[in-house]
Design an enzyme around this catalytic site. Structure first.
Site, mmCIF file in Angstrom:
data_model
loop_
_atom_site.group_PDB
_atom_site.id
_atom_site.type_symbol
_atom_site.label_atom_id
_atom_site.label_comp_id
_atom_site.label_asym_id
_atom_site.label_seq_id
_atom_site.Cartn_x
_atom_site.Cartn_y
_atom_site.Cartn_z
ATOM 1 C CE1 TYR A 47 0.984 -0.155 4.445
ATOM 2 C CE2 TYR A 47 -0.117 1.965 4.344
ATOM 3 C CZ TYR A 47 0.703 1.078 5.010
ATOM 4 O OH TYR A 47 1.235 1.416 6.219
ATOM 5 C CE LYS A 162 2.971 3.347 3.151
ATOM 6 N NZ LYS A 162 3.133 3.517 4.595
ATOM 7 C CG LEU A 218 8.090 2.726 4.695
ATOM 8 C CD1 LEU A 218 7.744 1.394 4.035
ATOM 9 C CD2 LEU A 218 6.824 3.488 5.020
#
Ligand code: PDD
Length: 298
Positions: A47, A162, A218
């Site tokens: 996502y 992610k 991330l």
């Protein structure tokens, strides 16, 4: 503390009326996918969350790059070209009236014939996108900052992806809330990883540091934006591992994400960070961040 939580709770926002489902704009309430979708059964998907200001997405290319990296890691074929993605995102934003909002995009591997860990060949990915309002942080929140709790990172070893499998951060957020905090700052042993849904910066004696890219975190797009903001302010950024012990000793701690921009953490594990209020370096970053938004998306 309860008051702080209620301030942040205002950031949680319901989905806007129009969504994107497999290439079409549809009423959010009518969007349907198969229960056999591997996103639902396995968390098998990727996502993105893209901030939109005045109808314009901020750093859309960087978000598409990260989406592609995630799809490559999971060996899911990207169903659309960049140009088609951009078209769809702009249609989605326009269908919800433009303005300031967040755009959530998800690509799952798609629905199979049953439940097999190994994907079937030639699966058709499912693409879902929806929007939610984002409002600038309330002056009260900016004046007071947020509370964070330090927690051991219980997530997996590929936090650079992610992934839609977010049960780790969900558990961490719930634990942070139990401790009266709005965000969990995650450590792996003695090393700072990142926030449960944010990048983290620390300031000590005017020196600003953030940890480097790795499998433990991330690659935050807002971190890049903050990097550009610091460049504009001619403030150097040290990209290096940050030790857990530096957190309670920091003059300032900030968290950064696509939905929260850069926010000051003024209390960590119930103790004041620095002077206990938003710090002067953060204030400059915040002001320049607003100017950057105006330039790039305003
Ligand atoms: N989360 N680290 C983690 C674990 C995150 O979930 C996020 C963002 C970030 C910041 O990344 P970016 O600057 O690209 O938003 C870092 C989003 C906003 C979310 O899951 O809602």
């Amino acid at each position: 503390m309860a008051r702080k939580l209620s301030l942040l709770a205002q950031h949680m926002a319901n989905a806007l009326p129009h969504s994107l489902l497999n290439g079409a704009i549809v009423p959010t309430n009518d969007a349907r996918i198969s229960p056999l979708d591997r996103g639902f059964l396995f968390g098998d998907g990727i996502y993105e969350v893209v901030p939109v200001y005045a109808g314009k997405p901020l750093r859309l290319t960087a978000h598409f790059d990260r989406l592609q990296d995630g799809l490559d890691a999971l060996e899911i074929a990207n169903p659309y070209s960049r140009a088609r993605w951009a078209e769809l995102v702009h249609e989605l934003i326009a269908s919800n009236g433009g303005g300031d909002m967040g755009v959530y995009l998800e690509v799952s591997r798609g629905a199979g014939k049953g439940r097999d860990f190994l994907p079937e060949p030639d699966m058709q990915p499912t693409v879902f996108g929806f929007c939610f309002p984002i409002t600038p942080p309330k002056p009260e929140l900016l004046a007071r900052g947020i509370a964070a709790a330090t927690l051991e990172d219980i997530r997996w070893q590929r936090c650079d992806i992610k992934s839609i499998a977010l049960v780790g951060p969900v558990m961490l957020k719930m634990e942070a809330k139990r401790r009266g905090a709005d965000e969990a700052i995650l450590v792996r042993g003695e090393r700072l990883a990142e926030g449960s849904s944010s990048a983290v910066f620390v300031v000590k004696n005017g020196r600003i540091a953030t940890p480097p890219a790795s499998h433990e975190r991330l690659p935050s797009i807002t971190r890049l934006v903050v990097g550009d903001v610091l460049d504009a302010l001619k403030l150097p950024l040290e990209v290096r591992e940050v030790r857990r012990g530096e957190l309670p000793a920091a003059d300032e701690i900030w968290i950064a994400s696509s939905t929260r921009e850069a926010l000051p953490v003024t209390s960590l594990d119930g103790k004041a960070v620095g002077e206990g209020g938003p710090g002067p370096v953060w204030r400059r970053v915040f002001d320049e961040f607003q100017a950057l938004k105006q330039r790039e998306a305003g």
